[in-house]
Scaffold this motif. Structure first.
Motif, PDB file in Angstrom:
ATOM      1  N   LYS A 179      -7.851  -0.205  -0.223  1.00  0.00           N
ATOM      2  CA  LYS A 179      -7.828   1.255  -0.229  1.00  0.00           C
ATOM      3  C   LYS A 179      -6.388   1.754  -0.136  1.00  0.00           C
ATOM      4  O   LYS A 179      -5.485   0.992   0.194  1.00  0.00           O
ATOM      5  N   PHE A 218     -31.034   6.336   2.484  1.00  0.00           N
ATOM      6  CA  PHE A 218     -29.913   7.203   2.852  1.00  0.00           C
ATOM      7  C   PHE A 218     -29.202   7.757   1.622  1.00  0.00           C
ATOM      8  O   PHE A 218     -29.450   7.329   0.486  1.00  0.00           O
ATOM      9  N   VAL A 219     -28.311   8.712   1.891  1.00  0.00           N
ATOM     10  CA  VAL A 219     -27.368   9.185   0.874  1.00  0.00           C
ATOM     11  C   VAL A 219     -25.969   8.891   1.405  1.00  0.00           C
ATOM     12  O   VAL A 219     -25.622   9.303   2.519  1.00  0.00           O
ATOM     13  N   ASN A 220     -25.189   8.166   0.617  1.00  0.00           N
ATOM     14  CA  ASN A 220     -23.825   7.827   1.003  1.00  0.00           C
ATOM     15  C   ASN A 220     -22.931   9.030   0.697  1.00  0.00           C
ATOM     16  O   ASN A 220     -22.777   9.427  -0.459  1.00  0.00           O
ATOM     17  N   LEU A 221     -22.335   9.604   1.739  1.00  0.00           N
ATOM     18  CA  LEU A 221     -21.498  10.802   1.554  1.00  0.00           C
ATOM     19  C   LEU A 221     -20.020  10.455   1.438  1.00  0.00           C
ATOM     20  O   LEU A 221     -19.191  11.351   1.314  1.00  0.00           O
ATOM     21  N   GLY A 222     -19.701   9.164   1.515  1.00  0.00           N
ATOM     22  CA  GLY A 222     -18.313   8.752   1.314  1.00  0.00           C
ATOM     23  C   GLY A 222     -17.686   8.138   2.541  1.00  0.00           C
ATOM     24  O   GLY A 222     -18.330   7.971   3.590  1.00  0.00           O
ATOM     25  N   ASN A 223     -16.412   7.794   2.404  1.00  0.00           N
ATOM     26  CA  ASN A 223     -15.679   7.152   3.502  1.00  0.00           C
ATOM     27  C   ASN A 223     -15.489   8.110   4.661  1.00  0.00           C
ATOM     28  O   ASN A 223     -15.227   9.303   4.466  1.00  0.00           O
ATOM     29  N   LEU A 224     -15.589   7.578   5.870  1.00  0.00           N
ATOM     30  CA  LEU A 224     -15.207   8.352   7.051  1.00  0.00           C
ATOM     31  C   LEU A 224     -13.685   8.392   7.083  1.00  0.00           C
ATOM     32  O   LEU A 224     -13.031   7.352   7.205  1.00  0.00           O
ATOM     33  N   THR A 225     -13.127   9.579   6.953  1.00  0.00           N
ATOM     34  CA  THR A 225     -11.666   9.742   6.942  1.00  0.00           C
ATOM     35  C   THR A 225     -11.284  10.771   7.993  1.00  0.00           C
ATOM     36  O   THR A 225     -12.112  11.151   8.831  1.00  0.00           O
ATOM     37  N   GLU A 237       0.857  -1.183   0.000  1.00  0.00           N
ATOM     38  CA  GLU A 237       0.000   0.000   0.000  1.00  0.00           C
ATOM     39  C   GLU A 237       0.891   1.231   0.000  1.00  0.00           C
ATOM     40  O   GLU A 237       1.551   1.524   0.995  1.00  0.00           O
ATOM     41  N   GLU A 246      -7.106   5.145   3.285  1.00  0.00           N
ATOM     42  CA  GLU A 246      -8.558   5.169   3.555  1.00  0.00           C
ATOM     43  C   GLU A 246      -9.385   5.599   2.347  1.00  0.00           C
ATOM     44  O   GLU A 246     -10.599   5.758   2.454  1.00  0.00           O
ATOM     45  N   PHE A 305     -16.486  11.053  -5.846  1.00  0.00           N
ATOM     46  CA  PHE A 305     -15.602  11.478  -4.758  1.00  0.00           C
ATOM     47  C   PHE A 305     -14.140  11.515  -5.192  1.00  0.00           C
ATOM     48  O   PHE A 305     -13.252  11.678  -4.356  1.00  0.00           O
ATOM     49  N   GLN A 309     -19.971  -0.370   5.852  1.00  0.00           N
ATOM     50  CA  GLN A 309     -20.646  -0.956   4.695  1.00  0.00           C
ATOM     51  C   GLN A 309     -20.209  -2.402   4.453  1.00  0.00           C
ATOM     52  O   GLN A 309     -21.023  -3.267   4.146  1.00  0.00           O
ATOM     53  N   GLN A 310     -18.902  -2.648   4.626  1.00  0.00           N
ATOM     54  CA  GLN A 310     -18.383  -3.972   4.283  1.00  0.00           C
ATOM     55  C   GLN A 310     -19.018  -5.075   5.109  1.00  0.00           C
ATOM     56  O   GLN A 310     -19.298  -6.155   4.604  1.00  0.00           O
ATOM     57  N   ALA A 326     -25.148   6.234  -4.754  1.00  0.00           N
ATOM     58  CA  ALA A 326     -25.018   6.949  -3.480  1.00  0.00           C
ATOM     59  C   ALA A 326     -26.328   6.981  -2.697  1.00  0.00           C
ATOM     60  O   ALA A 326     -26.326   7.258  -1.492  1.00  0.00           O
ATOM     61  N   PRO A 368     -13.487  -1.180   9.773  1.00  0.00           N
ATOM     62  CA  PRO A 368     -12.791  -1.439   8.511  1.00  0.00           C
ATOM     63  C   PRO A 368     -13.295  -0.646   7.314  1.00  0.00           C
ATOM     64  O   PRO A 368     -12.537  -0.419   6.379  1.00  0.00           O
ATOM     65  N   ASP A 369     -14.538  -0.236   7.298  1.00  0.00           N
ATOM     66  CA  ASP A 369     -15.076   0.359   6.069  1.00  0.00           C
ATOM     67  C   ASP A 369     -16.190   1.345   6.430  1.00  0.00           C
ATOM     68  O   ASP A 369     -17.325   1.213   5.968  1.00  0.00           O
ATOM     69  N   LYS A 400     -18.559   4.505   6.640  1.00  0.00           N
ATOM     70  CA  LYS A 400     -19.120   5.499   5.726  1.00  0.00           C
ATOM     71  C   LYS A 400     -19.937   6.508   6.519  1.00  0.00           C
ATOM     72  O   LYS A 400     -20.462   6.192   7.592  1.00  0.00           O
TER      73      LYS A 400
END
Lengths: 139, 287
Positions: free
Chosen positions: B119, A94-101, A20, B122, B171, A125-126, B224, A79-80, A82
């Motif tokens: 990923k 719902f509306v997926n706003l993306g990964n929690l970062t 990675e 992340e 995104f 999600q996973q 989404a 692990p995944d 959102k």
């Protein structure tokens, strides 16, 4: 015993061979919000069973863009994870706003009528496991 | 024996290298190991190094079993990401040979090592950077060898989908790759024709071949808003050309070079299996 050692060696080999690098693509950053801008809605996060969470979710109108902003936020690792803007306290509509970062700002698509969404969810999600729920109240 | 490193449209390269499983090791030698590495160019600026290892055990004149493990490293504008891909377990059965013809058949499974959600920092990555599609597949095939010709046909059917990919192009600041959040993939059908010729001293073997793959439906992803959306034009035909050159070092050892490129591709290829070009080197040993 030999078989166990062999199996563990294979598992270790498989795990140790992951590569990675660093993310080399620029990700769009949200513009800073004007100080004293009031949020449209706010809610404090509540954990689900076995999860630790603190902080709040707030919705702001930043220019023409609605955003969810997480404030003083921390949560158990997953692990995944959102960020969902949701009509229910469970991830069904719902509306997926993306990964929690490490980012604290999540843009909401322009076609979304934010007044009909009453929750912000943190959802894995996973493994389809809900981590935390913030019920929004209009300001 | 031969292997294939085709260039586009294959499910984790599984269905593309299936022809190898029709070929058994030397009848006097019960074991075969094949180690290969394939370089490929993909969509946008992605490049790949994909090594693999295969072990084949000949049970008797009719039956052989093969297992294969794949690995892949992708490099591109998102960065570098690599992991083990899939394991293949294939059983091959050779029917009783007749004059000039030999039928053989195979059945097997593909087992993914990842759920296709690797990923970087992340950030979710498109399928083009994933080492596996994350599907458990059933594989079945039939081969006819007639003189110097081989004709094989096969299907690769996802029987259990564990794809947990979470890539959204919205995104990502790029339209290079389609959204593949929770991708569901359809089956593939393959047909290939191979012609084999050898030099007089049998040291060199050349196998030009053409591979037709039909993707039997449009794939879909969860958008989404949590709704499943079909990926338009992700079905259809791919035609690949491939040339293999093999050098027999001795009875037990050989080296192969393989070059491949597609002539016809599907309009949309969300699975990230597209290769503009591939070049592979393979070493084989029997014992």
């Amino acid at each position: 015993m030999k078989k166990i050692v062999f199996a563990l060696s294979i598992i270790l080999l498989i795990l140790s061979c992951e590569v990675e690098g660093d993310l080399t693509r620029d990700i769009e950053l949200s513009s800073p919000i004007t100080e004293n801008t009031p949020p449209i809605a706010t809610g404090n996060f509540m954990p689900t069973s076995g999860i630790k969470v603190s902080g709040s979710a707030k919705i702001y109108l930043n220019g023409n863009q609605n955003e969810v902003r997480l404030e003083n936020f921390s949560i158990s690792s997953g692990p995944d994870l959102k960020v969902y803007l949701s009509k229910n306290a469970t991830p069904t509509n719902f509306v997926n706003l993306g990964n929690l970062t490490s980012s604290t700002v999540y843009s909401i698509p322009t076609q979304v009528n934010v007044s009909s969404y009453k929750y912000v969810l943190i959802h894995c999600q996973q493994y389809s496991h809900l981590f935390a729920v913030a019920q929004l109240s209009q300001n | 024996m031969f292997s294939n490193s085709f260039s586009q449209g294959c499910s984790d390269a599984g269905i593309c290298s299936i022809g190898n499983s029709f070929q058994t090791t030397d009848k006097e030698l019960k074991n075969g190991i094949e180690i290969g590495s394939i370089f490929g160019t993909g969509e946008a600026d992605v490049t790949y190094i994909s090594p693999y290892i295969t072990y084949t055990r000949t049970i008797n004149e009719q039956l052989s079993l093969s297992s294969k493990i794949t690995y892949s490293v992708a490099r591109g504008s998102f960065g570098e990401r690599g992991a083990f891909g899939d394991a293949y377990l294939i059983g091959n059965y050779n029917w009783k040979p007749k004059t000039n013809t030999q039928w053989s058949s195979l059945v097997g499974f593909k087992i993914p090592f990842t759920s296709s959600n690797l990923k970087i920092n992340e950030f979710s990555l498109p399928l083009d950077y994933q080492s596996s599609l994350g599907t458990f597949d059933f594989i079945a095939g039939l081969n006819l060898n007639y003189k110097k010709w081989d004709f094989n046909t096969a299907v690769q059917i996802p029987v259990f989908n564990n794809n947990k990919n979470s890539y959204f192009k919205e995104f990502s600041n790029t339209d290079d790759f389609p959204s593949t959040n929770l991708l569901e993939r359809k089956s593939d059908a393959l047909f290939r024709t191979t012609y084999t010729f050898q030099t007089a001293n049998k040291k060199f073997t050349f196998k030009p071949n053409v591979l037709f793959i039909y993707h039997l439906g449009e794939d879909s992803f969860e958008n989404a808003f949590g709704q499943r959306e079909t990926i338009k034009n992700s079905d259809g035909l791919t035609i690949n050309g491939n040339i293999i050159g093999a050098y027999a070092i001795n009875v037990k050892n050989s080296i192969e070079l393989s070059l491949a490129t597609p002539f016809v591709v599907r309009e949309v290829r969300p699975d990230g299996l597209t290769r503009g070009f591939t070049a592979g080197i393979i070493y084989k040993v029997s014992f």
